[in-house]
Design a protein around this motif. Structure first.
Motif: not given
Length: 474
Positions: A178-189
C-alpha cells in the motif's frame, strides 16, 4: 412445526416462524449439543447482525445457553460472521451462535451454529442439533437464566473483538503493497460490517469514502446482497469520487462484492482467479485450491500451471471450510462470493476478500480490467453464467427424474468428456465448457451454471439443456 438447518443455518420470516419462542427452542437444542460434548466450560460466542431485533434474539439465545450452564461471550454490538468465527479461536470457545439471515430480504432472520473449528457446521453437527431441537419441541423444556444471574455465576461476558480481528487480518495482508495509496469506496450495505473495512483501509493509508454505512433494518428497501443489480449506489460513488475500486459486504460481511474503477461489477469468479494469481506470485506458501462444483474452472487452469491440485466440493462453504481445515488449501472459494485463505479461519470472509482485492490493485498498480486482460491472454477466455428458473411445484419432481436420466454423449455438437453427480448433475465437455444443473432443496427452483469460452456457445448449450430437461425459461 419443523425447524431445519439449510446450507448455512436456519432462516425464517420474523414474527411468522422466527419468533422469540422458536429462537429459544433452537438455542436449547444447541445447548444440548454442546453439553453432550462436555464443552460448556469453554463457552459459546454470540454474534448478531444489524437486522431488526437481532440483538434481542441474541439476548434470548444467551439466556438459554446460560440456563444450561454454558458460559456466554456476548458481542457488545453487531459483529460480522467472520469476526464471530475468529472469536471462537481467539477465546478457545466451544463454538458460536450467529444471529443473521446474511443476504436475505429484511423480513428474514436466522440462527447458525459455528462449531469449535471456527467454520460452517458440517451435516454431522447440524443433524444432531436438529434432533435435539425436535426433542425440545416435543417436551417444551427450555432452561433460562437472567443476565443478572448469569453474570453472578460468571456465565456471562461481553466481548469486543474488532481490534483483535483487525490485527489478525492485517497479519495476512502485505502492508508494504500500500505504498501507492488507493482511492476506495466501501459499501457495507447497512450491515454488520459497518466500520471494519474502512477503518482497516484508512490505517493502510488509503483514501476511503463510505456509502450505506449506518444501520437500516430495511436495507434501503432492498436486500444486503453484493451482486451487480444491488450495487447501484456503490457504482455511482466510485464514478463520483474517481475511485480505484468499490468494495461491498453483505449483511453479515461474509460475502464480498467488487466494482472496478469504471463502475463495472467484478464477478466473484473473476475476483477469485485474479486473487489466486496474486497470492501465488506474492506468497511463499503453496497448497491445493478448493472450489465448489459451481465455481469457475479458470482456477483449475491457473493451479495446473503452478502444479497445484484442485479439490472440487458440493455447493456450500462448509465443504470449502472442511478443505481449508484438513487439506491446507491456499485458497477456497465459491461463485456466490465466499472466500478464505490459508492462515485464516475456515469461514468465508468478505472483509478479508476485499482487503486482498485492494492489496492486489495497490501492489500491481493496474486496474481490474488490465489484470483480467493479462489472465485472458495467458490462460484463455472463460465466460460464466448462472440462471435461476422457478417451476411449478408439481413439475419439480418430474424434472429431477429427467435430470437423473439425462446422460448425453454430445451437447451443442461437442463431445461429453465427463459427468459427475457430486451435487446435482455436472457435464464437462471436451472443449472445456461445462454446465451444472441443481435443484433447490427448499423451493421449486432449478439453478443452472454454465461456463464456456464464448457467449454464442453458451447460448447453444443452454438452449439444448433446457429443451432436453423440458424446462421453460422466459
Amino acid at each position: 412445526m419443523v425447524i431445519k438447518f439449510g446450507t448455512d443455518g436456519w432462516r425464517a420470516v420474523m414474527a411468522e416462524d422466527f419468533t422469540f419462542a422458536n429462537c429459544r427452542v433452537v438455542a436449547q437444542g444447541i445447548a444440548a449439543y454442546v453439553n453432550s460434548r462436555n464443552m460448556a466450560k469453554k463457552g459459546i460466542v454470540i454474534g448478531y447482525d444489524n437486522r431488526f431485533m437481532s440483538e434481542r434474539f441474541a439476548l434470548e439465545c444467551g439466556k438459554v445457553l446460560a440456563g444450561n450452564g454454558i458460559k456466554v461471550y456476548m458481542g457488545k454490538r453487531a459483529m460480522p460472521t467472520p469476526v464471530t468465527a475468529f472469536a471462537i479461536r481467539a477465546l478457545d470457545a466451544a463454538g458460536a451462535v450467529m444471529i443473521t439471515a446474511s443476504h436475505n430480504p429484511p423480513e428474514y432472520n436466522g440462527i447458525k451454529f459455528i462449531p469449535e473449528y471456527a467454520g460452517p457446521a458440517m451435516p454431522d453437527v447440524t443433524d444432531v442439533i436438529e434432533q435435539q431441537v425436535k426433542k425440545v419441541l416435543e417436551t417444551g423444556k427450555v432452561y433460562e437464566l437472567s443476565v443478572v444471574e448469569a453474570e453472578r455465576l460468571e456465565l456471562w461476558q461481553e466481548i469486543d473483538m474488532e481490534d483483535a480481528y483487525a490485527e489478525h487480518v492485517l497479519s495476512l495482508i502485505h502492508k508494504e503493497s500500500f505504498s501507492r495509496p488507493l482511492k476506495v469506496v466501501v459499501d457495507p450495505m447497512y450491515g454488520a460490517g459497518i466500520g471494519y473495512l474502512d477503518r482497516i483501509l484508512e490505517g493502510l493509508g488509503c483514501e476511503v469514502r463510505t456509502v450505506n454505512n449506518y444501520r437500516d433494518p430495511l436495507f434501503g428497501g432492498s436486500m444486503p446482497e453484493p451482486i451487480d443489480r444491488m450495487l447501484g449506489s456503490l457504482k455511482r460513488a466510485v464514478a463520483a469520487y474517481e475511485a480505484d475500486v468499490g468494495l461491498a459486504l453483505d449483511g453479515d460481511a461474509d460475502r464480498f462484492g467488487v466494482v472496478d474503477n469504471e463502475g463495472q461489477f467484478v464477478t466473484a469468479n473473476q475476483l477469485m482467479y485474479l486473487l489466486l494469481l496474486h497470492l501465488l506470485k506474492t506468497r511463499s506458501y503453496k497448497g491445493p485450491i478448493a472450489r465448489t462444483v459451481a465455481t469457475t474452472h479458470m482456477l483449475d487452469r491457473i493451479a495446473k500451471r503452478f502444479g497445484l491440485a484442485v479439490i472440487e466440493t458440493p455447493v456450500g462453504f462448509k465443504y470449502i471450510g472442511e478443505c481449508l481445515r484438513e487439506k491446507g488449501c491456499l485458497l477456497g472459494g465459491e461463485e456466490s462470493g465466499g472466500l478464505s485463505i490459508f492462515g485464516h479461519v475456515p469461514e468465508k470472509d468478505g472483509i478479508l476478500a476485499c482487503l486482498l482485492a485492494a492489496e492486489m490493485l495497490a501492489a500491481s498498480g493496474k486496474t481490474v480490467s488490465q489484470l483480467k486482460a493479462e489472465v485472458e491472454k495467458e490462460y484463455g477466455m472463460l465466460v460464466s453464467r448462472r440462471i435461476d428458473i422457478k417451476v411449478k411445484e408439481h413439475e419439480k419432481a418430474q424434472i429431477i427424474t429427467r435430470l437423473a436420466e439425462y446422460t448425453p454423449k454430445t451437447v451443442a455438437d461437442i463431445k461429453v468428456e465427463s459427468i459427475n453427480t457430486v451435487d446435482g448433475k455436472k457435464v464437462v465437455l471436451e472443449d472445456g465448457s461445462w454446465f451444472l444443473v441443481r435443484a433447490s432443496g427448499t423451493e421449486p427452483l432449478f439453478r443452472i451454471y454454465l461456463e464456456t469460452a464464448e457467449e454464442e456457445k453458451m447460448a447453444k448449450i443452454e438452449e439444448e439443456v433446457l429443451k432436453a430437461l423440458e424446462i421453460e425459461f422466459f
